[in-house]
Design a protein around this motif. Structure first.
Motif, PDB file in Angstrom:
ATOM      1  N   VAL A   1      12.322 -15.378   7.123  1.00 50.40           N
ATOM      2  CA  VAL A   1      13.671 -14.828   7.254  1.00 50.40           C
ATOM      3  C   VAL A   1      14.629 -15.993   7.478  1.00 50.40           C
ATOM      4  CG1 VAL A   1      15.152 -13.313   8.638  1.00 50.40           C
ATOM      5  CG2 VAL A   1      12.747 -12.713   8.247  1.00 50.40           C
ATOM      6  N   MET A   2      15.657 -16.089   6.650  1.00 44.23           N
ATOM      7  CA  MET A   2      16.600 -17.186   6.794  1.00 44.23           C
ATOM      8  C   MET A   2      17.653 -16.816   7.844  1.00 44.23           C
ATOM      9  SD  MET A   2      15.233 -19.255   4.740  1.00 44.23           S
ATOM     10  CE  MET A   2      16.383 -20.622   4.655  1.00 44.23           C
ATOM     11  N   LEU A   3      17.727 -17.633   8.892  1.00 40.34           N
ATOM     12  CA  LEU A   3      18.717 -17.391   9.949  1.00 40.34           C
ATOM     13  C   LEU A   3      19.457 -18.698  10.242  1.00 40.34           C
ATOM     14  CD1 LEU A   3      16.670 -15.281  12.541  1.00 40.34           C
ATOM     15  CD2 LEU A   3      18.465 -14.427  11.034  1.00 40.34           C
ATOM     16  N   PRO A   4      20.736 -18.594  10.596  1.00 32.29           N
ATOM     17  CA  PRO A   4      21.492 -19.821  10.870  1.00 32.29           C
ATOM     18  C   PRO A   4      21.125 -20.423  12.235  1.00 32.29           C
ATOM     19  CG  PRO A   4      22.859 -17.901  11.251  1.00 32.29           C
ATOM     20  CD  PRO A   4      21.560 -17.392  10.717  1.00 32.29           C
TER      21      PRO A   4
ATOM     22  N   LEU B   1      17.261 -31.286  11.335  1.00 27.92           N
ATOM     23  CA  LEU B   1      16.678 -30.200  12.115  1.00 27.92           C
ATOM     24  C   LEU B   1      15.272 -29.892  11.616  1.00 27.92           C
ATOM     25  CD1 LEU B   1      17.601 -28.133  14.400  1.00 27.92           C
ATOM     26  CD2 LEU B   1      17.716 -26.488  12.544  1.00 27.92           C
ATOM     27  N   PHE B   2      14.379 -29.606  12.542  1.00 31.32           N
ATOM     28  CA  PHE B   2      12.987 -29.286  12.223  1.00 31.32           C
ATOM     29  C   PHE B   2      12.624 -27.936  12.818  1.00 31.32           C
ATOM     30  CE2 PHE B   2      13.424 -33.804  12.131  1.00 31.32           C
ATOM     31  CZ  PHE B   2      12.539 -34.281  11.163  1.00 31.32           C
ATOM     32  N   ILE B   3      11.794 -27.193  12.094  1.00 35.22           N
ATOM     33  CA  ILE B   3      11.199 -26.003  12.696  1.00 35.22           C
ATOM     34  C   ILE B   3       9.687 -26.189  12.647  1.00 35.22           C
ATOM     35  CG2 ILE B   3      11.364 -24.639  10.522  1.00 35.22           C
ATOM     36  CD1 ILE B   3      11.793 -22.174  12.482  1.00 35.22           C
ATOM     37  N   ASP B   4       9.062 -26.119  13.782  1.00 35.20           N
ATOM     38  CA  ASP B   4       7.626 -26.380  13.911  1.00 35.20           C
ATOM     39  C   ASP B   4       7.227 -27.665  13.170  1.00 35.20           C
ATOM     40  OD1 ASP B   4       7.074 -24.228  15.576  1.00 35.20           O
ATOM     41  OD2 ASP B   4       6.980 -22.856  13.869  1.00 35.20           O
TER      42      ASP B   4
ATOM     43  N   LEU C   1      25.377 -27.018  10.570  1.00 31.89           N
ATOM     44  CA  LEU C   1      24.848 -25.654  10.472  1.00 31.89           C
ATOM     45  C   LEU C   1      23.693 -25.636   9.479  1.00 31.89           C
ATOM     46  CD1 LEU C   1      25.356 -22.764  11.441  1.00 31.89           C
ATOM     47  CD2 LEU C   1      26.795 -22.434   9.428  1.00 31.89           C
ATOM     48  N   PHE C   2      22.555 -25.098   9.893  1.00 30.97           N
ATOM     49  CA  PHE C   2      21.367 -25.061   9.048  1.00 30.97           C
ATOM     50  C   PHE C   2      20.940 -23.623   8.783  1.00 30.97           C
ATOM     51  CE2 PHE C   2      21.371 -29.002  11.369  1.00 30.97           C
ATOM     52  CZ  PHE C   2      20.978 -29.961  10.440  1.00 30.97           C
ATOM     53  N   GLU C   3      20.449 -23.377   7.569  1.00 31.11           N
ATOM     54  CA  GLU C   3      19.797 -22.101   7.285  1.00 31.11           C
ATOM     55  C   GLU C   3      18.305 -22.350   7.477  1.00 31.11           C
ATOM     56  OE1 GLU C   3      20.792 -18.869   6.363  1.00 31.11           O
ATOM     57  OE2 GLU C   3      22.636 -19.694   7.225  1.00 31.11           O
ATOM     58  N   VAL C   4      17.729 -21.683   8.447  1.00 33.47           N
ATOM     59  CA  VAL C   4      16.366 -22.035   8.852  1.00 33.47           C
ATOM     60  C   VAL C   4      15.393 -20.893   8.548  1.00 33.47           C
ATOM     61  CG1 VAL C   4      14.962 -22.688  10.859  1.00 33.47           C
ATOM     62  CG2 VAL C   4      17.327 -23.479  10.684  1.00 33.47           C
TER      63      VAL C   4
ATOM     64  N   LEU D   1      25.426 -12.375  11.894  1.00 31.21           N
ATOM     65  CA  LEU D   1      25.538 -13.321  10.794  1.00 31.21           C
ATOM     66  C   LEU D   1      26.941 -13.252  10.190  1.00 31.21           C
ATOM     67  CD1 LEU D   1      22.105 -12.532   9.075  1.00 31.21           C
ATOM     68  CD2 LEU D   1      22.598 -14.070  10.993  1.00 31.21           C
ATOM     69  N   ALA D   2      27.722 -12.252  10.578  1.00 29.65           N
ATOM     70  CA  ALA D   2      29.068 -12.065  10.017  1.00 29.65           C
ATOM     71  C   ALA D   2      30.057 -11.764  11.136  1.00 29.65           C
ATOM     72  CB  ALA D   2      29.042 -10.922   9.011  1.00 29.65           C
ATOM     73  N   PRO D   3      30.385 -12.796  11.942  1.00 29.95           N
ATOM     74  CA  PRO D   3      31.221 -12.546  13.124  1.00 29.95           C
ATOM     75  C   PRO D   3      32.608 -11.993  12.807  1.00 29.95           C
ATOM     76  CG  PRO D   3      30.828 -14.921  12.788  1.00 29.95           C
ATOM     77  CD  PRO D   3      29.952 -14.192  11.831  1.00 29.95           C
ATOM     78  N   ARG D   4      33.085 -11.118  13.677  1.00 26.56           N
ATOM     79  CA  ARG D   4      34.412 -10.506  13.536  1.00 26.56           C
ATOM     80  C   ARG D   4      35.097 -10.505  14.890  1.00 26.56           C
ATOM     81  NH1 ARG D   4      32.715  -4.602  11.641  1.00 26.56           N
ATOM     82  NH2 ARG D   4      31.393  -5.175   9.882  1.00 26.56           N
TER      83      ARG D   4
END
Ligand code: GCB
Ligand code: CA
Length: 885
Positions: free
Chosen positions: A639-642, A654-657, A672-675, A537-540
């Protein structure tokens, strides 16, 4: 005598056909040149074996192989892959109707050097692993008995480029091998591996195009020959446009040049990436006495003109064009470089599909199938020879470079797709590292001398194309004068990868343009590595997560597109390719590809496709690389994931289920969505509109929640695996288990106590889960899980990285841990000593994985693992707990 006929389409097409028929009608229309592969029925042996020269030598024990072949599949497992000799043997039984003909052996490529023997006699040799070579083998052949062809190949030679570089120098005969038979009068087939016919288009405009054909005719017969040379030019639709013919008398043994100028073609269909129109040029040699075709050569040509402007970029046929490109290596794990033509063509189709219009054929000449597809699909091309990193002080090296350059140019001269020839890549990189101060001077002198020599040879061979070199991001190319030699310069820029910040990219370009405003520039490389097993979630930089590669490229591409003075860019690299010396997250592989080694596109491939294809809808849920998701869950909440979507549509929902997560305007071709993730296998779907029509994409992913607070209900069946010392999720390819990012301990939850993140890029032995062991917490006090009573399995993962490693990994300035120490520590679990003085390096060696499991009967409300250094420091690379009962 010279007869010149010039007929224009469309009125005279029928007449032209009649004329050509009347010339050739009395005998066969078929060319007498016969061409066939000899890829089958080879025997192979690795190692030196001069006895094999003898025709009677028994090779029954040798391996049965077919071409294309390489002996270096070991490069996927060994840094020190085999470099040395390899021997190939094969019988050749000639057809009786080849008696009296000239027979040639052509090897499309054998790396790096070959020595060819027939029936025990040496026929010839070739140096250079990426260009073709052709030999006239007629005098060595027998028609009464089988001939023994023996080829010794050597991939260890240090006087032949490449001698340094971030890729594997695979050995073997790895492209097609051919036998070619022609009658005594024929075109010169031994001109630097080309077929001796050279087509140029000296003046092209929308109104008309000129065409000239240059070549050589040989008469190998003992008597003179009366010949007719006929050029026929065909329109892209297949109709004959014009023919031109010329009578030629050749003495016995004579070779004669010809230069034919075809009368202008009016209103030519111009070759462009969108309309790759190809005209066919058929060049025929006709024997007037036997009234038969003796030799014929077919080529395609295209009409286009181009130029580069330092302020405005690249122009094709007078129109501005951004060069949207990629670099391409030629291997594929696990087969090495022994690719078939259709595999090469597949790569070209994938690049075209992505929307590219330009390819840097790096770092060496590639298969004819590649260049043919560049012409046919409309991909402009830069092709180069592999003079890389440093110019050695080796006699013959410069000679071999020049010959390979001339070979590349002659062999691919007729391809309209090629606009640029290149001959040096980052030539000061290793030079400057190896030699300092005065010792560098002679290296620079010979580098400049070679560059000037190659530039001269290039212009001599082909004044119609542009010369180029690729530099690493250092001013030394300006200071030494190297950047003044070629027509354009390429910069290989990795700001935000090997060092610095991504914004250093545009700063570097702006500075170059300010200091050298008259110089056209291409970004000849840029890229970042990625490994499908790593997510964050925090790319480096250098975490090898899929997300960092995306972030890096999402920064670079708009700069390339929007900076007018940058002619374009070629992403490094199209594929995850073989580089035996590399370590990092996937040892032996440079993983900067837009597609995996097996050519499955990474999600980021669709970022390019969305940006570059405006003619078709692109809507791609960028989670194909991240289908096994996990995350820390608070009190049973989602859990919120991108989730990212790449698209060229203006807006995405965007849809989830089936439940909408919202609509987002795409920016830089991404939404970009927080899903909220809750169910184990949710279905994601994206909806958008492209030119009024609906577009959708759907994808099922896996989701495993990891509870923030552990209790009797959620512990059941749980494997709580933590990638200690890392901000990345790591999913094992083998077990499919995901190790979640590390977190500090907070009361009631779980996490580390003290210590600092550390890591290495060095390969880890005894595991395939390398990245998990490459990161650790150094100097930690412990790890704590607040859990109910019960029996637990506690597993600890260690790898000692604290030894200065002698690895020669190609890191461009980024080094691993540089400390030397030996670490040993006491470990207690809930106060009880489980290890008195564990030394991971003593137990399994430095840079090697060690896993230890302990069964703990916990009668408290926590599991606390504590480390007490006995020497050096304590550290931990991974931890996993599992409730047993
Ligand atoms: C470069 C080299 C290329 C490497 C690349 C990399 O600049 O030209 O051969 O593979 O960087 O990935 O480091
Ligand atoms: Ca770790």
């Amino acid at each position: 005598m010279r007869i010149f006929k010039h007929i224009h389409k469309p009125v005279c097409r029928a007449i032209a056909t009649i004329i050509i028929f009347s010339i050739l009608a009395p005998s066969s229309l078929y060319a007498q040149r016969e061409i066939q592969t000899i890829n089958d029925s080879w025997k192979f042996r690795k190692g030196e074996c001069t006895a094999a020269l003898d025709s009677t030598f028994k090779d029954d024990e040798w391996e049965d192989i077919y071409l294309p072949h390489t002996w270096n599949t070991d490069a996927y497992t060994e840094k020190d892959y085999y470099r040395g000799m390899g021997w190939y043997r094969r019988q050749i039984i000639l057809p009786q109707d080849w008696i009296g003909k000239q027979v040639f052996l052509k090897l499309d490529a054998a790396s790096k050097a070959t020595c060819i023997y027939i029936n025990g006699k040496k026929v010839g040799e070739h140096t250079g692993g990426y260009t073709a070579s052709t030999l006239n083998i007629t005098p060595f052949l027998s028609f009464n008995s089988p001939n023994m062809l023996v080829i010794r190949v050597d991939n260890a030679r240090m006087d032949i480029p490449p001698i340094s570089g971030d890729f594997t120098f695979f050995g073997g005969i790895y492209r097609d091998a051919w036998l070619i038979a022609v009658p005594s009068q024929h075109f010169n087939l031994t001109n630097h591996g080309s077929d001796g016919i050279f087509i140029t288009t000296p003046r092209v405009s929308e109104q008309q195009a000129t065409l000239s054909i240059h070549g050589e005719i040989r008469n190998d017969a003992r008597e003179k020959a009366a010949l007719e040379l006929v050029h026929s030019i065909y329109h892209p639709d297949g109709t004959l446009l014009q023919t031109q013919k010329q009578f030629i008398q050749l003495k016995a043994g004579e070779t004669r040049n010809f230069d034919s100028n075809i009368s202008p073609i009016l209103q030519p269909l111009l070759w462009t990436p969108e309309t790759p129109y190809l005209y066919r040029v058929e060049t025929t040699l006709f024997n007037c006495k036997t009234k038969s075709v003796v030799d014929q050569s077919n080529h395609h040509t295209g009409f286009r003109w181009f130029h580069f402007e330092s302020n405005k970029g690249f122009f094709l046929n007078g129109k501005p064009y951004k060069l949207r490109g990629i670099c391409r290596h030629q291997d594929q794990k696990p087969i090495g470089v022994a690719l078939t033509d259709e595999m090469h063509r597949r790569d070209m189709k994938l690049m075209k599909e992505m929307g590219a219009n330009f390819i840097r054929i790096s770092h060496y000449p590639q298969d004819d199938a590649i260049i043919e597809m560049c012409d046919k699909l409309g991909m402009l091309a830069w092709e180069e020879i592999p003079v890389i990193d440093i110019v050695p002080d080796t006699p013959e090296y410069a000679e071999n470079c020049e010959r390979n350059l001339r070979e590349m140019i002659r062999q691919h001269y007729n391809h309209p797709s090629i606009i640029t020839w290149g001959y040096m890549n980052e030539i000061l990189l290793v030079a400057q590292r190896k030699h300092k101060g005065d010792a560098l001077k002679p290296v620079l002198e010979r580098t400049l001398a070679l560059a000037r020599r190659l530039e001269n040879a290039l212009k001599q061979e082909d004044p119609t194309r542009i010369s180029a070199m690729a530099f690493h991001g250092s001013n030394s190319y300006n200071e030494t004068g190297l950047s003044q030699i070629t027509d354009i310069v390429g910069w290989n820029l990795y700001q935000g990868w090997y060092g610095g910040d991504v914004t250093g990219f545009e700063k570097f370009l702006a500075e170059q343009h300010r200091n050298y405003p008259a110089r056209p520039m291409i970004v000849s490389e840029y890229g970042a590595g990625s490994d499908r097993r790593l997510h964050t979630l925090a790319p480096r930089a250098f975490d090898f997560s899929i997300e960092y590669q995306q972030k890096y490229l999402e920064h670079y591409l708009p700069v390339l597109e929007e900076t007018p003075y940058v002619c374009g860019g070629t992403h490094w690299n199209f594929i995850d390719f073989s580089s035996a010396l590399r370590d990092e997250s996937m040892p032996r592989i440079n993983n900067k590809g837009l597609v995996y080694a097996d050519r499955t596109p990474k999600d980021v491939y669709y970022y390019y496709k969305a940006a570059w294809r405006s003619d078709i809808p692109v809507l791609h849920i960028a989670s194909r690389d991240w289908t096994r998701r996990s995350g820390v869950q608070q009190e049973g909440k989602p859990v919120m994931l991108p989730v990212k979507v790449y698209s060229n549509c203006p807006e995405v929902e965007l849809f989830i289920d089936g439940t909408s997560v919202g609509k987002k305007k795409t920016e830089n071709f991404t939404a970009l969505f927080e899903v909220p993730f809750l169910r184990k296998e949710p279905f994601l779907s994206a909806h958008a509109t492209y030119q009024g029509k609906p577009v959708t994409d759907g994808l099922r992913v896996g989701f495993t929640p990891i509870p923030d607070r552990l209790d009797k209900t959620n512990l059941n069946g749980l494997e709580l695996a933590v990638n200690v010392g890392s901000h990345c999720f790591f999913t094992s390819d083998e077990s499919h288990l995901t190790w979640v990012p590390d977190q500090p301990y907070t009361p009631g939850s779980w996490g580390y106590l003290g210590g600092k993140e550390a890591g290495t890029q060095t390969e880890i032995g005894l595991t395939t889960d390398g990245p998990l062991f490459q990161t650790l917490r150094n100097g930690l006090e412990g790890y704590r899980f607040d859990v109910p009573q019960g029996v637990y399995e506690v597993e600890l993962l260690f790898t000692d990285i604290y030894r200065r490693n002698s690895s020669t990994a190609y890191l461009l300035g980024r080094e691993g841990q540089q400390e030397n120490r030996e670490n040993a520590f006491r470990i207690t679990i809930n106060g009880k000593t489980v290890e008195d003085a564990l030394s991971p390096c003593r137990t399994s060696g430095y840079f090697r994985a060690l896993r230890k499991k302990y069964i703990v009967d916990n009668d408290t409300d926590h599991l606390e693992i504590k480390f007490h250094a006995r020497s050096g420091n304590s550290f931990l690379n991974g931890i996993k707990i599992r409730h047993r009962n």
